[in-house]
Design a protein around this motif. Structure first.
Motif, PDB file in Angstrom:
ATOM      1  N   UNK A   1      62.095  61.513  35.381  1.00  0.00           N
ATOM      2  CA  UNK A   1      60.904  61.491  35.819  1.00  0.00           C
ATOM      3  C   UNK A   1      60.075  61.669  34.675  1.00  0.00           C
ATOM      4  N   UNK A   2      59.803  62.063  33.704  1.00  0.00           N
ATOM      5  CA  UNK A   2      58.631  62.694  32.758  1.00  0.00           C
ATOM      6  C   UNK A   2      58.347  61.126  31.951  1.00  0.00           C
ATOM      7  N   UNK A   3      59.656  60.614  31.470  1.00  0.00           N
ATOM      8  CA  UNK A   3      59.290  59.026  30.907  1.00  0.00           C
ATOM      9  C   UNK A   3      58.296  58.085  31.796  1.00  0.00           C
ATOM     10  N   UNK A   4      58.785  58.120  33.252  1.00  0.00           N
ATOM     11  CA  UNK A   4      58.575  56.994  34.168  1.00  0.00           C
ATOM     12  C   UNK A   4      57.369  57.080  34.360  1.00  0.00           C
ATOM     13  N   UNK A   5      56.752  58.826  35.070  1.00  0.00           N
ATOM     14  CA  UNK A   5      55.415  59.693  35.762  1.00  0.00           C
ATOM     15  C   UNK A   5      54.208  58.467  34.021  1.00  0.00           C
ATOM     16  N   UNK A   6      54.636  58.725  33.034  1.00  0.00           N
ATOM     17  CA  UNK A   6      53.832  58.577  32.185  1.00  0.00           C
ATOM     18  C   UNK A   6      53.486  57.176  31.552  1.00  0.00           C
ATOM     19  N   UNK A   7      54.626  56.196  31.729  1.00  0.00           N
ATOM     20  CA  UNK A   7      54.613  54.689  31.606  1.00  0.00           C
ATOM     21  C   UNK A   7      53.902  53.869  32.526  1.00  0.00           C
ATOM     22  N   UNK A   8      53.961  55.431  34.154  1.00  0.00           N
ATOM     23  CA  UNK A   8      53.194  54.717  35.377  1.00  0.00           C
ATOM     24  C   UNK A   8      51.380  54.430  35.057  1.00  0.00           C
TER      25      UNK A   8
END
Length: 339
Positions: free
Chosen positions: A142-149
């Protein structure tokens, strides 16, 4: 992802950085906890950097994540090294420094991150009976995806898309990126009208952050929603249409000079007429505001009826201008093809 993503867009971005609306303390601090869970720095760091970005957008030395320094820099590299453009003194966030909760979050950010992530991830792990799964999926993925988005807004939204409102910076409107960024993909509009609580200003544009804020206002949990009036938005759109028309004419075949100049004169005349209409609209608006400050209710009622009629006429003139401009563009295209 919804909570942390919207906490960044509706919280850090539109509430704290741009003050585009006011939120009830319950909403305000719920978004603050979600933004802390997202692990994207304290509200002080995030908002100070974002305000610098808007002030110096595209400047290779002063914009903290300038897209002119390339995709990799604007996407991630800007925060992997202490660049001069990324050093903030917090002089541009005096409003945020008055909030004791935000001060505490900034001064004890590591503790806030640890507590929010440990407590929430542990709670999810206990509920589903899988602590490792919660750590991997709810935590890391969740954190990786939210960061890149979020990073897409700094990088891709300054590289791919359209510029319907301004070409004075690299920001683009990109409806596909809006899906991943909770409505932040309409970045060209945002950079031109940064204090509007909406990014996707059209009713059909995907902007869940806008819908969330509007929904909160309906139940009394948000107020003072800032918007840009429709005529100002239309003015920006039409100005860009004329710029594109002039570019087409300037790049036309020399053998079509006479034909192109005829349509250039027509388009220029339409632009002048449109500008006069905008000035007329602003004069009516100023007159309306002046009358509303008077204490004569009857006169105000009569004036309102008169002004409504005048506004309707002006808005119709704007629609007529737009139609004639489109017709001129089509004729210009037809002449160029025949030539």
């Amino acid at each position: 992802m919804a909570w942390t993503g919207l906490s960044i867009t509706a919280g850090y971005h539109r509430l704290f950085a741009h003050k585009s609306y006011e939120a009830h303390p319950v909403v305000k601090y719920f978004l603050l906890i979600g933004a802390t869970l997202a692990v994207q720095s304290s509200a002080f760091d995030w908002c100070s950097g974002h305000r610098v970005h808007h002030r110096h957008v595209d400047d290779e030395y002063d914009d903290p994540y300038s897209a002119r320094r390339g995709f990799w820099f604007s996407h991630m590299q800007w925060m992997l090294k202490k660049y001069p453009s990324g050093q903030y003194d917090y002089k541009n966030i005096p409003d945020l420094k008055k909030d004791k909760v935000l001060v505490h979050q900034h001064e004890h950010y590591g503790l806030w991150v640890l507590l929010t992530n440990v407590i929430i991830l542990s709670a999810v792990g206990l509920i589903i009976g899988d602590m490792l799964g919660a750590f991997i999926i709810v935590g890391l993925l969740r954190m990786v995806l939210t960061h890149h988005f979020t990073f897409f807004i700094n990088s891709l939204c300054h590289m791919f898309g359209t510029r319907p409102y301004t070409d004075e910076n690299t920001a683009r409107d990109n409806p596909i990126l809006a899906i991943f960024t909770w409505g932040e993909g309409y970045h060209n509009y945002h950079h031109y009208f940064q204090y509007d609580y909406r990014n996707g200003v059209k009713w059909w544009q995907y902007d869940p952050t806008k819908w969330l804020i509007a929904g909160l206002s309906k139940i009394g949990l948000a107020k003072e929603l800032k918007t840009v009036d429709d005529l100002t938005i239309k003015h920006a759109e039409v100005t860009m249409q004329f710029k594109r028309a002039e570019a087409r004419i300037a790049g036309g075949d020399l053998s079509l000079d006479d034909k192109l100049m005829m349509f250039k004169d027509k388009i220029t005349a339409e632009y002048d007429a449109f500008t006069n209409t905008v000035e007329e609209w602003h004069a009516l608006k100023a007159k309306s505001m002046e009358l509303k400050r008077t204490e004569f209710a009857n006169r105000l009622h009569e004036a309102d009826e008169y002004l409504k009629e005048q506004f309707a006429q002006v808005e119709q003139k704007i629609r007529d201008h737009s139609e004639r401009v489109e017709q001129a563009f089509m004729q210009l295209k037809g002449k160029a093809i025949k030539g």
